[in-house]
Design a protein around this motif. Structure first.
Motif, PDB file in Angstrom:
ATOM      1  N   GLY A 184      -3.685   9.478  -1.703  1.00 41.37           N
ATOM      2  CA  GLY A 184      -4.540   8.322  -1.496  1.00 41.37           C
ATOM      3  C   GLY A 184      -3.734   7.053  -1.590  1.00 41.37           C
ATOM      4  N   ALA A 185      -4.332   5.970  -1.132  1.00 36.19           N
ATOM      5  CA  ALA A 185      -3.650   4.679  -1.086  1.00 36.19           C
ATOM      6  C   ALA A 185      -3.833   3.927  -2.393  1.00 36.19           C
ATOM      7  N   SER A 186      -2.733   3.412  -2.906  1.00 35.67           N
ATOM      8  CA  SER A 186      -2.738   2.597  -4.110  1.00 35.67           C
ATOM      9  C   SER A 186      -2.324   1.178  -3.741  1.00 35.67           C
ATOM     10  N   ASP A 187      -3.001   0.192  -4.303  1.00 31.17           N
ATOM     11  CA  ASP A 187      -2.708  -1.220  -3.999  1.00 31.17           C
ATOM     12  C   ASP A 187      -1.779  -1.797  -5.068  1.00 31.17           C
ATOM     13  N   ARG A 188      -0.485  -1.767  -4.800  1.00 29.71           N
ATOM     14  CA  ARG A 188       0.527  -2.219  -5.759  1.00 29.71           C
ATOM     15  C   ARG A 188       0.753  -3.716  -5.626  1.00 29.71           C
ATOM     16  N   SER A 189       0.504  -4.444  -6.683  1.00 31.67           N
ATOM     17  CA  SER A 189       0.774  -5.875  -6.680  1.00 31.67           C
ATOM     18  C   SER A 189       2.206  -6.138  -7.133  1.00 31.67           C
ATOM     19  N   VAL A 190       2.650  -7.366  -6.966  1.00 35.05           N
ATOM     20  CA  VAL A 190       4.011  -7.726  -7.370  1.00 35.05           C
ATOM     21  C   VAL A 190       4.187  -7.588  -8.875  1.00 35.05           C
ATOM     22  N   THR A 191       3.162  -7.934  -9.639  1.00 27.83           N
ATOM     23  CA  THR A 191       3.262  -7.897 -11.098  1.00 27.83           C
ATOM     24  C   THR A 191       2.922  -6.542 -11.696  1.00 27.83           C
ATOM     25  N   GLY A 192       2.233  -5.690 -10.927  1.00 29.17           N
ATOM     26  CA  GLY A 192       1.736  -4.441 -11.474  1.00 29.17           C
ATOM     27  C   GLY A 192       0.355  -4.565 -12.099  1.00 29.17           C
ATOM     28  N   PHE A 193      -0.276  -5.730 -11.965  1.00 32.46           N
ATOM     29  CA  PHE A 193      -1.612  -5.956 -12.519  1.00 32.46           C
ATOM     30  C   PHE A 193      -2.551  -6.454 -11.426  1.00 32.46           C
ATOM     31  N   PRO A 194      -3.860  -6.204 -11.573  1.00 33.31           N
ATOM     32  CA  PRO A 194      -4.806  -6.731 -10.594  1.00 33.31           C
ATOM     33  C   PRO A 194      -4.946  -8.234 -10.722  1.00 33.31           C
ATOM     34  N   PHE A 195      -5.488  -8.841  -9.692  1.00 30.14           N
ATOM     35  CA  PHE A 195      -5.718 -10.279  -9.706  1.00 30.14           C
ATOM     36  C   PHE A 195      -7.070 -10.568  -9.064  1.00 30.14           C
ATOM     37  N   PHE A 196      -7.649 -11.679  -9.475  1.00 31.91           N
ATOM     38  CA  PHE A 196      -9.017 -12.024  -9.109  1.00 31.91           C
ATOM     39  C   PHE A 196      -9.082 -13.508  -8.776  1.00 31.91           C
TER      40      PHE A 196
ATOM     41  N   VAL B 159       0.857  -1.184   0.000  1.00 32.79           N
ATOM     42  CA  VAL B 159       0.000   0.000   0.000  1.00 32.79           C
ATOM     43  C   VAL B 159       0.890   1.230   0.000  1.00 32.79           C
ATOM     44  N   VAL B 160       0.773   2.025  -1.052  1.00 36.03           N
ATOM     45  CA  VAL B 160       1.673   3.163  -1.259  1.00 36.03           C
ATOM     46  C   VAL B 160       0.871   4.359  -1.732  1.00 36.03           C
ATOM     47  N   SER B 161       1.304   5.546  -1.343  1.00 40.49           N
ATOM     48  CA  SER B 161       0.546   6.740  -1.695  1.00 40.49           C
ATOM     49  C   SER B 161       0.864   7.226  -3.097  1.00 40.49           C
TER      50      SER B 161
END
Length: 467
Positions: A351-363, A256-258
């Motif tokens: 605001g908070a950004s949800d950074r994943s390891v790949t840079g893409f969302p996952f479901f 979680v990064v601004s």
């Protein structure tokens, strides 16, 4: 996280398009689908479910007001995944990577057309995107991606003459630029409030100020809030950066990064004088990019990602306060746009950004539960891709077998960050190395070897693949 502070976009949207009074959840109710989270992902999912089956009884619960999180406070840059094609190809193979690039470009036009069809005045301007180089080290940053896309005849990017780059960017600092028409900008909070209005019109029951306190994974699953609960055949978790607070198994799936932003008071004449009289999304080619765009009423918004990292992926109070990076942002504004340096600022926020390891969302399905699905991890690029997120979550919730449920995006997180305190200490080390490296590059100096090596750890959070 609770505060009276309203980020500028959201405060502006509430004034211009006030939503109906807040209706909290009271009592125990049932539904076909319960969606937790009233940002873009949850709202697109609700709308797409209703479009697929108007008879579905859909309830959406939101902890604050719809759009009050990242959806209502991001920079409003409507971008695609085309600049990350090489990473998509590495993760999912060439055919799926090409499909996802095309889908992300289709999303831009789908959002524009949806807003037109439903009279959402979200100031959608599909005027393209320009990725620039602001120092010599950034030159050629898109070359590998463009060559790979050219090889597949799917490249929407083209290199512009330098004079056109500097005119479109509004700055003589730019040394190079590539442009794609498949992008643009929106007033992000107006888009969120507009989606909430359409969802209500379609029959979605929306309960705000109704934070989920507990999810009971029974059959059917039950969402427990402070003053009531929802038992639903399917539950969709659209919490984004707030997901690890509720489900600790995801604490290492994201960082979680601004992202921090400033916006000027109206200065349309000054913007027109330097060529910034359009709605294109603009950014440089740093790892933690600068991004900027204008507004319809003649303001300049400038932001920068990668500033405050949260320990343990927790929500920090400062994510809901004015930015602590104003001096840094003002210095960048003055460097890029000297003629605007004296224009007063109207506001700052982050605001908070949800950074994943790949840079893409996952479901995926939560803990394998077939009736509970989730999706998050947009990594700072969610305005357009959340439309794809809605398609995936709608398909998962309806138990469909299609390209979305078979996508590599729908197989859960790919990789994890190190445990704490290593992750937080590492993030500080890498962030500071990147700042030193890029400051030296701006001065045309050779960065320290160690800083160059440390910066490589953050490439997944960058804007584009480096080829």
């Amino acid at each position: 996280m609770s505060s009276d502070f309203r980020p500028w976009w959201f405060a502006d949207a509430l004034r211009r398009a006030p939503p109906p009074p807040v209706t909290p959840l009271q009592g125990d109710i049932t539904a076909d689908v319960c969606i937790v989270g009233g940002g873009y992902t949850g709202l697109w999912t609700a709308i797409m479910l209703k479009q697929a089956n108007p008879q579905l009884d859909i309830v959406l619960v939101e902890r604050e007001r719809c759009g009050s999180g990242a959806s209502g406070r991001n920079g409003g840059c409507l971008l695609t995944w085309s600049a990350k094609f090489l990473t998509l190809r590495r993760l999912f193979g060439e055919a799926e990577a090409l499909r996802l690039v095309k889908a992300s470009e289709d999303a831009v036009y789908a959002i524009r057309d949806f807003c037109r069809e439903h009279a959402i005045d979200a100031e959608v301007r599909v005027d393209g995107a320009l990725y620039t180089a602001t120092n010599r080290s950034q030159l050629g940053s898109m070359a590998g991606v463009m060559a790979a896309l050219d090889g597949n005849r799917t490249n929407s990017w083209r290199t512009l003459p330098l004079a056109d780059v500097q005119r479109l960017a509004g700055s003589a600092v730019m040394l190079e630029g590539v442009y794609s028409p498949a992008a643009g900008s929106v007033q992000p909070a107006l888009l969120a409030l507009g989606l909430a209005r359409v969802a209500r019109e379609l029959g979605v029951r929306i309960f705000e100020h109704s934070a989920m306190q507990r999810l009971i994974p029974s059959t059917p699953p039950r969402v427990q809030c402070a003053a009531g609960s929802v038992s639903a055949s399917k539950v969709v978790l659209a919490l984004n950066a707030w997901m690890p607070e509720q489900f600790s198994q995801f604490s290492r799936s994201i960082a979680v990064v601004s992202s921090d932003m400033i916006i000027t008071t109206p200065c349309p004449a000054e913007l027109a004088a330097i060529g910034l009289n359009h709605g294109a999304a603009l950014c440089d080619s740093r790892i933690f990019i600068h991004y900027w765009r204008t507004t319809v009423d003649g303001r300049l918004m400038l932001g920068k990602g990668g500033n405050t990292f949260a320990y343990g992926a927790r929500m920090l109070r400062q994510f809901d306060e004015p930015s602590r990076q104003v001096a840094m942002l003002q210095a960048s504004l003055a460097r890029f746009f000297p003629s605007l340096a004296s224009v007063p600022l109207a506001a700052s926020w982050n605001g908070a950004s949800d950074r994943s390891v790949t840079g893409f969302p996952f479901f995926g399905h939560l803990n394998g539960h077939r009736d509970i699905v989730y999706g998050f991890g947009y990594s700072g690029n969610g305005v357009g891709p959340s439309w794809i997120g809605g398609q995936i979550l709608k398909s998962l919730a309806l138990d469909e077998d299609n390209v979305w449920t078979r996508s590599g995006l729908a197989t859960g997180p790919r990789g994890h960050f190190p445990p704490e305190p290593v992750r937080w200490l590492g993030s500080q080390l890498v962030r500071n190395a990147i700042r030193r490296k890029e400051a030296m590059e701006d001065r045309e100096e050779v960065p320290w070897w160690l800083d160059r090596q440390l910066a490589k750890f953050a490439q997944a959070a960058g804007k584009a693949d480096k080829g």
